[in-house]
Design an enzyme around this catalytic site. Structure first.
Site, PDB file in Angstrom:
ATOM      1  N   ASP A  82       0.852  -1.196   0.000  1.00  0.00           N
ATOM      2  CA  ASP A  82       0.000   0.000   0.000  1.00  0.00           C
ATOM      3  C   ASP A  82       0.891   1.251   0.000  1.00  0.00           C
ATOM      4  OD1 ASP A  82      -2.446   1.292   0.120  1.00  0.00           O
ATOM      5  OD2 ASP A  82      -2.678   1.115   2.290  1.00  0.00           O
ATOM      6  N   GLU A 134      -1.436   7.015  -7.536  1.00  0.00           N
ATOM      7  CA  GLU A 134      -2.436   7.943  -6.976  1.00  0.00           C
ATOM      8  C   GLU A 134      -2.301   9.352  -7.546  1.00  0.00           C
ATOM      9  OE1 GLU A 134      -2.936   7.827  -2.688  1.00  0.00           O
ATOM     10  OE2 GLU A 134      -3.301   9.985  -2.610  1.00  0.00           O
ATOM     11  N   THR A 233      -8.289   0.902   8.801  1.00  0.00           N
ATOM     12  CA  THR A 233      -8.612   1.276  10.189  1.00  0.00           C
ATOM     13  C   THR A 233      -9.545   0.250  10.849  1.00  0.00           C
ATOM     14  OG1 THR A 233      -8.320   3.585   9.562  1.00  0.00           O
ATOM     15  CG2 THR A 233      -9.518   3.178  11.603  1.00  0.00           C
TER      16      THR A 233
END
Ligand code: 13P
Length: 283
Positions: A82, A134, A233
Site C-alpha cells: 500500500d 495515486e 482502520t
C-alpha cells in the site's frame, strides 16, 4: 493457489461491477483472518501491507505467512504494498515476491508524480507485478503520509486522463473525497468524478479510506467504477477490540491462544461482512 497479481481480479470486478476488498494486515493472525474470510465467501482478496508493517516485520516473515496461507487456499490472492513513496522499499518488496505495489508520489508536483509512477511501472511490469498509482491528495493519516484537510484536493479529471495514458497503471487511485482513518463528519464523495474518471480512463479505480463509509456509499462508488476497496482502520480496531473484549470478559484467565482466537474471530467477522457488501462473493 500461487499468489497472483491484481490484474485479472480487478478486470473481472470492473466488468461485473463488484469490488475486490484490499485489507491491511498487521501480523500473521490478521493475514489468516483475511484469507479465511475470502475462503468463506469464495472471493478473491488483496492482502495489503503498509510500508510501516513491512519495515516492522521484514519482507521475509510476511512472505512466509502469505505464501503458506495462499498456497493452501482455493481463492485468488494478491499481495499488495500500500502507499509507498520509497522506491527502494518497492524494489525490496518486488524482489521478495509481492505481486503488486502502489507508488504514492501524489504529494509531488504532477509531472514528478507522473515520471516516478511511470518508473515504477517500468520496474514492475516486466516481472508481472501490477502497479497502483495515486493522483490528488486524500485527507487523513495513512502510515507516515499525513494530509491535512486544508491540503486535500480531488483528482482533476483532465490530469487523470493524461496520467493514466502515460503511466498505464493497472489500478488508479484518484482522490474523490474519501479520507483515511475515522470520519469525523459526513464524507462528501465526488461521484461525478468517479464516473467521469472511470469512463475516460477505463482503468479499475481504487477507493481509499473505506473504514466508516456507509453501505450505500460503497454500492454507489462500486457501481461507478471502483473495483478495489481499501480497508485498514477497521482491522486496527478489530485487532485491539477483539483482544480487549475477550480479556475484559475473562479477566482472570491468562490463556493467550484463546485471546488470539477471539481476535481472529473479530477480524474475520468484519472482513466477511465487507466482502459480501462489495458484491464479488459466491454463497
Ligand atoms: P481506512 O484506514 O480509512 O480504512 O483506509 C484504508 C486505505 O485507504 C489504505 O490505503
Amino acid at each position: 493457489m500461487a499468489l497472483e497479481n491484481m490484474s485479472q481480479m480487478l478486470r473481472k470486478a470492473q466488468q461485473n461491477k463488484y469490488a475486490v476488498g484490499a485489507f491491511n494486515i498487521l501480523d500473521y493472525n490478521s493475514t489468516k483472518a483475511v484469507v479465511k474470510a475470502a475462503e468463506e465467501t469464495h472471493s478473491p482478496v488483496i492482502i495489503q501491507t503498509s510500508a510501516k508493517t513491512v519495515i516492522f516485520w521484514g519482507t521475509s516473515a510476511i512472505m512466509t505467512w502469505v505464501r503458506e496461507l495462499a498456497e493452501s487456499s482455493p481463492v485468488p490472492i494478491a499481495l499488495h504494498l500500500d502507499h509507498c513513496k520509497d522506491l527502494d522499499l518497492i524494489r525490496q518488496c518486488i524482489e521478495a515476491g509481492w505481486t503488486s505495489v502502489m507508488i504514492d508520489a501524489s504529494a509531488r508536483p504532477f509531472e514528478e508524480n507522473l515520471a516516478l509512477s511511470r518508473q515504477v511501472v517500468e520496474m514492475a511490469r516486466p516481472r508481472g507485478i501490477t502497479v497502483e498509482a495515486e493522483l490528488g491528495a486524500i485527507v487523513g493519516v495513512e502510515d507516515d503520509i499525513h494530509v491535512k484537510e486544508q491540503d486535500a484536493h480531488l483528482a482533476d479529471p483532465e490530469q487523470a486522463v493524461r496520467f493514466c495514458s502515460e503511466v498505464e497503471p493497472d489500478c488508479f487511485a484518484p482522490a474523490v473525497g474519501t479520507a483515511h482513518g475515522v470520519y469525523t463528519g459526513e464524507p462528501k464523495i465526488a461521484y461525478d468524478r468517479i464516473e467521469d474518471i472511470s469512463a475516460r480512463t477505463g482503468v479499475p479505480l481504487a477507493l481509499h479510506g473505506g473504514t466508516g463509509l456507509s453501505d450505500e456509499v460503497f454500492r454507489k462508488c462500486i457501481s461507478l467504477g471502483c473495483a478495489k476497496v481499501n480497508i485498514s482502520t477497521q482491522l486496527k480496531y478489530a485487532f485491539i477490540n477483539g483482544f480487549v473484549t475477550y480479556h475484559t470478559k475473562n479477566s482472570t484467565e491468562y490463556n493467550p491462544l484463546k485471546v488470539i482466537g477471539a481476535q481472529f474471530d473479530e477480524l474475520k467477522r468484519g472482513i466477511v461482512e465487507k466482502i459480501k457488501l462489495f458484491g464479488g462473493y459466491e454463497d
